[in-house]
Scaffold this motif. Structure first.
Motif, PDB file in Angstrom:
ATOM      1  N   ASP A   1      44.298 -17.865  30.446  1.00  0.00           N
ATOM      2  CA  ASP A   1      43.605 -16.637  29.684  1.00  0.00           C
ATOM      3  C   ASP A   1      42.736 -15.888  30.464  1.00  0.00           C
ATOM      4  O   ASP A   1      42.508 -14.795  30.014  1.00  0.00           O
ATOM      5  CB  ASP A   1      42.533 -17.537  28.587  1.00  0.00           C
ATOM      6  CG  ASP A   1      43.084 -18.068  27.589  1.00  0.00           C
ATOM      7  OD1 ASP A   1      44.514 -18.104  27.423  1.00  0.00           O
ATOM      8  OD2 ASP A   1      42.751 -18.960  26.836  1.00  0.00           O
ATOM      9  N   LEU A   2      42.671 -15.981  31.947  1.00  0.00           N
ATOM     10  CA  LEU A   2      42.070 -15.134  32.529  1.00  0.00           C
ATOM     11  C   LEU A   2      42.799 -13.902  33.054  1.00  0.00           C
ATOM     12  O   LEU A   2      42.084 -12.749  33.278  1.00  0.00           O
ATOM     13  CB  LEU A   2      41.351 -15.788  34.021  1.00  0.00           C
ATOM     14  CG  LEU A   2      40.416 -16.895  33.840  1.00  0.00           C
ATOM     15  CD1 LEU A   2      40.166 -17.405  35.294  1.00  0.00           C
ATOM     16  CD2 LEU A   2      39.334 -16.766  32.917  1.00  0.00           C
TER      17      LEU A   2
ATOM     18  N   SER B   1      39.478 -24.032  29.320  1.00  0.00           N
ATOM     19  CA  SER B   1      39.382 -22.417  29.313  1.00  0.00           C
ATOM     20  C   SER B   1      38.407 -21.625  28.618  1.00  0.00           C
ATOM     21  O   SER B   1      38.163 -20.520  29.207  1.00  0.00           O
ATOM     22  CB  SER B   1      40.742 -22.000  28.489  1.00  0.00           C
ATOM     23  OG  SER B   1      40.736 -22.577  26.990  1.00  0.00           O
TER      24      SER B   1
ATOM     25  N   TRP C   1      36.710 -18.622  30.905  1.00  0.00           N
ATOM     26  CA  TRP C   1      36.792 -17.495  30.409  1.00  0.00           C
ATOM     27  C   TRP C   1      35.473 -16.824  30.254  1.00  0.00           C
ATOM     28  O   TRP C   1      35.107 -15.795  30.784  1.00  0.00           O
ATOM     29  CB  TRP C   1      37.287 -17.329  29.102  1.00  0.00           C
ATOM     30  CG  TRP C   1      37.922 -16.007  28.513  1.00  0.00           C
ATOM     31  CD1 TRP C   1      38.886 -15.425  28.895  1.00  0.00           C
ATOM     32  CD2 TRP C   1      36.996 -15.098  27.989  1.00  0.00           C
ATOM     33  NE1 TRP C   1      39.059 -14.244  28.193  1.00  0.00           N
ATOM     34  CE2 TRP C   1      37.947 -14.006  27.444  1.00  0.00           C
ATOM     35  CE3 TRP C   1      35.822 -15.264  27.382  1.00  0.00           C
ATOM     36  CZ2 TRP C   1      37.567 -12.850  26.931  1.00  0.00           C
ATOM     37  CZ3 TRP C   1      35.459 -14.277  26.665  1.00  0.00           C
ATOM     38  CH2 TRP C   1      36.104 -13.026  26.303  1.00  0.00           C
TER      39      TRP C   1
END
Length: 263
Positions: free
Chosen positions: A159-160, A132, A136
């Protein structure tokens, strides 16, 4: 004494201009990349000479990513490639090396972000794992905040949603959702990487994997450009980049670090 190649990737060249231009033409017009062994035969030079020349061109092409910012609709995904583990003879002794715990450094992940539409660009980085933090950071630095990001179900892309509008497709259920959400274009790019791996190079050195994939991304983005246009693009990039601090004097011991992006 100075020449037109001084301060460029061709600094301290020994090849004639004619052979260098022929080599650039052969390389630029190869759909899935050029093997150094084949180029050495075509222009009549040693394998070492052809290898360094091709790597200098790949390094120059890879520089285009630094200022790249994708907009509109973009797709993100990762592909493990590079390295090969010979399977055991007996079936009961074999291990599924697709599992993450067995990949170690034998394989690396090519992270790709591809912009949809004609003229769209493809951003690539080589990372240790599809995680991640790397995803990100890549989207933060190389995707416009107004863009819509399409990703599969991998947890690295959760998390994007805090950066951009995010749409997902679960490939364990379907390649495309009912409303048309998919990551087909970035998967198409990965098919080019796979074909280059199998049909042209047969293996990618992990140290230079980043440059190989960056070159293939450029080929993917310029697939509508003429052969003449490809040649002039490569020549322009090579002449606009400074002397390579990694490849100038390569066979005398100057080597680059591992080209793995840490995010």
């Amino acid at each position: 004494m100075f020449s037109v190649t001084s301060g460029t990737v061709f600094h301290a060249r020994k090849l004639s201009f004619k052979k260098m231009l022929i080599a650039i033409w052969f390389s630029a017009n190869s759909v899935k990349g050029k093997a150094a062994l084949q180029l050495s035969r075509e222009i009549g030079v040693q394998y070492k000479t052809a290898w360094v020349l091709l790597m200098k061109l790949r390094e120059a092409i890879a520089w285009r990513r630094e200022e790249m910012v994708l907009d509109g609709e973009v797709e993100i995904d990762g592909k493990y490639a590079g390295g090969h583990i010979r399977p055991e003879n007996k079936a009961e002794d074999r291990i599924d090396h697709r599992l993450k715990k067995f990949q170690k450094m034998k394989r690396l992940c090519a992270l790709a972000i591809r912009q949809r539409g004609l003229g769209g660009q493809t951003f690539t980085r080589i990372i240790r794992d599809e995680d991640s933090n790397a995803a990100w950071a890549a989207v933060r630095d190389h995707v416009s905040r107004e863009a819509t990001v399409f990703a599969d179900e991998h947890g690295s892309y959760n998390d994007l949603a805090g950066l951009n509008e995010l749409q997902r497709v679960n490939h364990s259920k379907a390649y495309q959702t009912d409303d048309g959400t998919n990551t087909n274009q970035v998967e198409s790019f990965f098919s080019r990487v796979q074909r280059a791996y199998v049909g042209i190079h047969h293996r990618f050195s992990l140290k230079y994997f980043d440059w190989y994939v960056a070159e293939l991304a450029w080929r993917e983005d310029c697939r509508q450009v003429s052969n003449r246009g490809h040649t002039f693009q490569v020549l322009g990039k090579a002449l606009s980049r400074p002397t390579s601090r990694y490849l100038c004097g390569y066979w005398q011991g100057n080597k680059p670090p591992d080209l793995i992006w840490e995010g």
